[in-house]
Design a protein around this motif. Structure first.
Motif, mmCIF file in Angstrom:
data_model
loop_
_atom_site.group_PDB
_atom_site.id
_atom_site.type_symbol
_atom_site.label_atom_id
_atom_site.label_comp_id
_atom_site.label_asym_id
_atom_site.label_seq_id
_atom_site.Cartn_x
_atom_site.Cartn_y
_atom_site.Cartn_z
ATOM 1 N N TRP A 262 0.818 -1.206 0.000
ATOM 2 C CA TRP A 262 0.000 0.000 0.000
ATOM 3 C C TRP A 262 0.856 1.263 0.000
ATOM 4 N N PRO A 267 -7.048 2.415 -3.913
ATOM 5 C CA PRO A 267 -8.091 1.502 -3.436
ATOM 6 C C PRO A 267 -9.230 1.347 -4.434
ATOM 7 N N THR A 268 -9.782 0.151 -4.483
ATOM 8 C CA THR A 268 -10.979 -0.091 -5.277
ATOM 9 C C THR A 268 -12.179 0.538 -4.565
ATOM 10 N N GLU A 270 -14.699 -0.987 -3.264
ATOM 11 C CA GLU A 270 -14.985 -1.758 -2.054
ATOM 12 C C GLU A 270 -13.940 -1.504 -0.974
ATOM 13 N N GLU A 271 -12.679 -1.397 -1.369
ATOM 14 C CA GLU A 271 -11.620 -1.111 -0.396
ATOM 15 C C GLU A 271 -11.804 0.275 0.210
ATOM 16 N N GLN A 274 -14.579 0.004 2.811
ATOM 17 C CA GLN A 274 -14.087 -0.648 4.022
ATOM 18 C C GLN A 274 -13.172 0.293 4.822
#
Length: 283
Positions: A262, A267-268, A270-271, A274
């Motif tokens: 990272w 980030p996607t 969904e990421e 979250q």
């Protein structure tokens, strides 16, 4: 200052840090580019500097007697930009322009276009030299402003860092405070045998002391410890101060923490969801 006010101050700093972290992941996701790991580890120190420690004014960002700050690890600019926005240097909405071709918020900080920046950085190792020059200039002009600089632990492998360290000690720059964001993970430096990243800076306390610096070692995510370190540095005379801030890369989001993956990943959707959910549970 009463204990109640101290607690209120810590709560404010904690909330600002969380808000800044949310803005980091949201901004990188929106831009489709940018670093996350290093900025997230640096957020607490940056928040403390701009909301608690430094003598600065958003109404007069170039005031002659203001304290100076140099983000020597310039690739972590997306960690600094949300703090500047929250402090009032520019609208938070402008973060959505990050890394766009005509934006004031480039991947590396550009002092010629964005208020609140004291140095353009990006080439690792160079920012600390600029900070030394600012501190030396203050001494020569009998100015009382202080200069702060953040370097990365990976960056501290650059020879120029140690040349600057030597000069700062030579001229007794007790108006200079450098913070080492010691998150212990760098993007490169692959150890093929163990398939892990090498620790960038071994025994930094002894090394900086060997160069004649006063060294303080702290938890870089604990605002009381950060504040106490800055207060202690103000009482140091005759030598510059190094604050080794032991931090966690990707701090605040469990699946981003303590991994080189990272360092600069986007980030996607969904990421992002979250990550924001985790950060909001800390409020």
């Amino acid at each position: 200052m009463s204990e109640l006010l101290l607690e209120e101050r810590k709560d404010l700093l904690t909330k600002k840090s969380i808000e800044a972290r949310k803005l980091v992941v949201q901004t990188v996701h929106h831009a489709g580019a940018g670093h996350i790991g290093g900025p997230m580890s640096a957020i607490d120190v940056l928040t403390n500097l701009y909301f608690n420690e430094m003598n600065i004014s958003t109404e007069d960002p170039n005031g002659e007697d203001r304290d100076r700050f140099v983000l020597s690890k310039g690739h972590s600019a997306i960690g600094l930009y949300p703090v500047l926005a929250l402090r009032g240097y520019f609208p938070i909405e402008e973060l959505k322009t990050f890394d766009a071709i005509n934006s004031r918020l480039q991947a590396h900080p550009d002092m010629t276009i964005l208020p609140g920046l004291d140095m353009s950085t990006g080439s690792l190792g160079q920012g600390i030299s600029a900070a030394v020059g600012m501190a030396l200039g203050a001494k020569l002009q009998n100015k009382n402003f202080r200069t702060y600089c953040m370097i990365g632990d990976g960056e501290s492998q650059e020879g120029q860092v140690w040349e600057a360290a030597d000069v700062a000690s030579k001229y007794n720059l007790d108006n200079l405070v450098v913070i080492l964001d010691n998150n212990k993970i760098q993007q490169f430096g692959w150890d093929a045998g163990n398939q892990t990243r090498e620790i960038p800076a071994f025994n930094p306390k002894a090394r900086w002391e060997a160069f004649g610096w006063y060294v303080i070692e702290i938890d870089g995510h604990h605002h009381e410890a950060i504040t106490n370190a800055f207060n202690e540095a103000r009482n140091v005379t005759g030598k510059p101060t190094m604050i080794i801030a032991n931090t966690v890369k990707g701090k605040g989001v469990s699946f981003m923490e303590n991994t080189h993956n990272w360092h600069s990943r986007v980030p996607t959707d969904e990421e992002l969801r979250q990550a924001i959910q985790e950060l909001e549970t800390e409020v």
